[in-house]
Design an enzyme around this catalytic site. Structure first.
Site, short mmCIF file in Angstrom:
data_model
loop_
_atom_site.label_atom_id
_atom_site.label_comp_id
_atom_site.label_asym_id
_atom_site.label_seq_id
_atom_site.Cartn_x
_atom_site.Cartn_y
_atom_site.Cartn_z
CG ASN A 131 -0.30 -0.38 2.55
OD1 ASN A 131 0.20 -1.59 2.59
ND2 ASN A 131 -0.19 0.50 3.50
CD GLN B 20 -3.52 0.07 -1.60
OE1 GLN B 20 -3.75 0.59 -2.74
NE2 GLN B 20 -3.97 0.54 -0.49
CG HIS C 70 -12.14 2.08 0.81
ND1 HIS C 70 -10.87 2.85 1.05
CD2 HIS C 70 -11.44 0.72 1.51
CE1 HIS C 70 -9.88 2.34 1.81
NE2 HIS C 70 -10.37 1.05 2.18
CB THR D 84 -30.03 -9.37 6.28
OG1 THR D 84 -30.89 -9.99 7.24
CG2 THR D 84 -30.48 -9.00 5.03
CB CYS E 240 2.03 12.91 13.28
SG CYS E 240 2.53 14.31 14.39
#
Length: 407
Positions: free
Chosen positions: A168, A196, A218, A254, A342
């Site tokens: 990635n 990816q 996504h 479902t 970070c």
């Protein structure tokens, strides 16, 4: 037409008037054609696909069609596709499901150092909770696994090998077929996290020898919250959710038909892109961006990862004298990712780049620029201008705020 929905224009790189979007490895915008295909299953076709009456018919057919389109993208059979809620969940089903179904007291799983956290953390949990022995193979300076190291690590207790198709962060493409063949010769199953890679390069799970293969919506211009795992016919992993027997009994609940339709439509569009030469077009834009940066910042731009063996969408570079987070902070007109995380203001290099042996300064200088369907030559030019301006300011000690493109 795709699934009965008119084909609308593809999406732009980013919102109109917004920053240039070069962070497609993080997530992709939802393609308007995907959104249009799923909309009827949010409204009129609301029925439960397991219902035997009229309201279940359209959702049931749509679910089957989506499963077939997802399977076609990765060279699988429709019945081998299990829909999940995320790529991380698909990885959990593959890893936990295989280990718990193995019947071994202390099975071994082999993976490698630059896997996605959803693989590495799942294996840590399996080691802690079930006594699974985990072997993590090192990678070379390009982030690639040496097949000889896998061959040496395999033993009769190895039940699973899990190696991603594409990284990635760097886009590095692992030698999956060779690694899977080694696993098969030792009687182990092979799982490939292809989140990816699926839709960005041609993939055939059967030809690769991947018994289990993960893909994520996504990353394919579908919404977040939908993914799939290819489970080779004949395998029976332990379910990830118990209950009503949906998804071949591996994930009860479902089904979300609208999201499944979205992933199926996205898979069909990705297959069309692959057939139309999208990988070559994007690789050309990626390399154009690299050349622009290299020419304008001579001797300062360093490629992280393989030159050739990587995704056509991915450029991971470090710029000497310019930390990645500082470059992006100075270029609000560009949306991309850095090679650092970070923590309370302390920037630390990513584990992927560290595993590749990059020194701290180079790892902290890394930028991941990942292109996608809507990326244009103008986007590449704008991104290059912004980054060069920021890098020149950094070298001069002037990097205190946003910069304008250099002329």
């Amino acid at each position: 037409m795709t699934g009965g929905t008119p084909l609308l224009p593809p999406p732009e790189s980013g919102p109109a008037g917004g920053p240039v979007y070069l962070d497609h490895n993080a997530t992709t915008p939802v393609d308007p054609r995907v959104a249009a295909a799923m909309e009827p299953y949010l409204t009129g076709h609301f029925g439960n696909p397991s219902s035997g009456h009229h309201y279940g018919e359209a959702p049931r057919r749509a679910l089957a069609g989506a499963r077939a389109r997802v399977a076609a993208l990765v060279g699988a059979r429709a019945g081998e596709v299990v829909f999940t809620g995320s790529g991380s969940e698909a990885n959990l089903l593959a890893l936990r499901g295989t280990v718990l179904a193995s019947g071994r007291d202390r099975p071994r799983v082999v993976t490698q150092a630059t896997e996605h956290p959803s693989v590495l953390e799942t294996l840590r949990a399996l080691r802690r909770l079930h006594g699974v022995r985990v072997t993590v193979l090192p990678v070379d300076g390009d982030g690639l696994v040496d097949p000889a190291r896998l061959a040496a690590a395999l033993d009769e207790d190895t039940v699973l090998v899990s190696v991603m198709a594409a990284n990635n962060e760097t886009g590095a493409l692992q030698p999956v077929a060779e690694l899977a063949a080694l696993a098969r010769r030792h009687g182990a199953l092979f799982h490939c996290d292809a989140a990816q890679a699926a839709g960005r390069i041609p993939l055939d799970a059967t030809a690769l020898g991947a018994d289990l293969l993960t893909m994520a919506g996504h990353k394919l211009y579908a919404p977040k919250g939908i993914a799939a795992l290819r489970v080779r016919a004949g395998l029976r992993p332990e379910p990830v959710v118990y209950g009503g027997g949906q998804e071949g009994g591996l994930r009860a609940g479902t089904e979300n038909v609208a999201l499944a339709v979205a992933l199926g439509t996205a898979a069909a569009l990705a297959a069309a892109d692959l057939a139309d030469g999208a990988p070559g077009r994007l690789a050309a834009l990626r390399d154009r961006l690299h050349r622009r940066l290299d020419a304008a910042l001579p001797g300062r731009v360093r490629l992280n990862g393989p030159v050739e063996r990587r995704l056509p969408t991915t450029l991971n570079i470090s710029v000497d004298g310019a930390p990645g987070h500082a470059l992006l902070a100075a270029t609000p007109g560009l949306a991309a990712s850095t090679g650092s995380a970070c923590h309370d203001g302390d920037h630390r290099p990513s584990p992927v780049l560290t595993a590749m042996g990059l020194d701290g300064d180079r790892a902290l200088g890394a930028l991941r620029l990942s292109l996608g369907r809507g990326t244009t030559p103008a986007d590449v030019e704008t991104a290059a201008d912004l980054l060069v301006g920021a890098a020149r300011s950094a070298r001069a000690g002037l990097l205190t705020g946003p910069v304008r493109p250099f002329s």
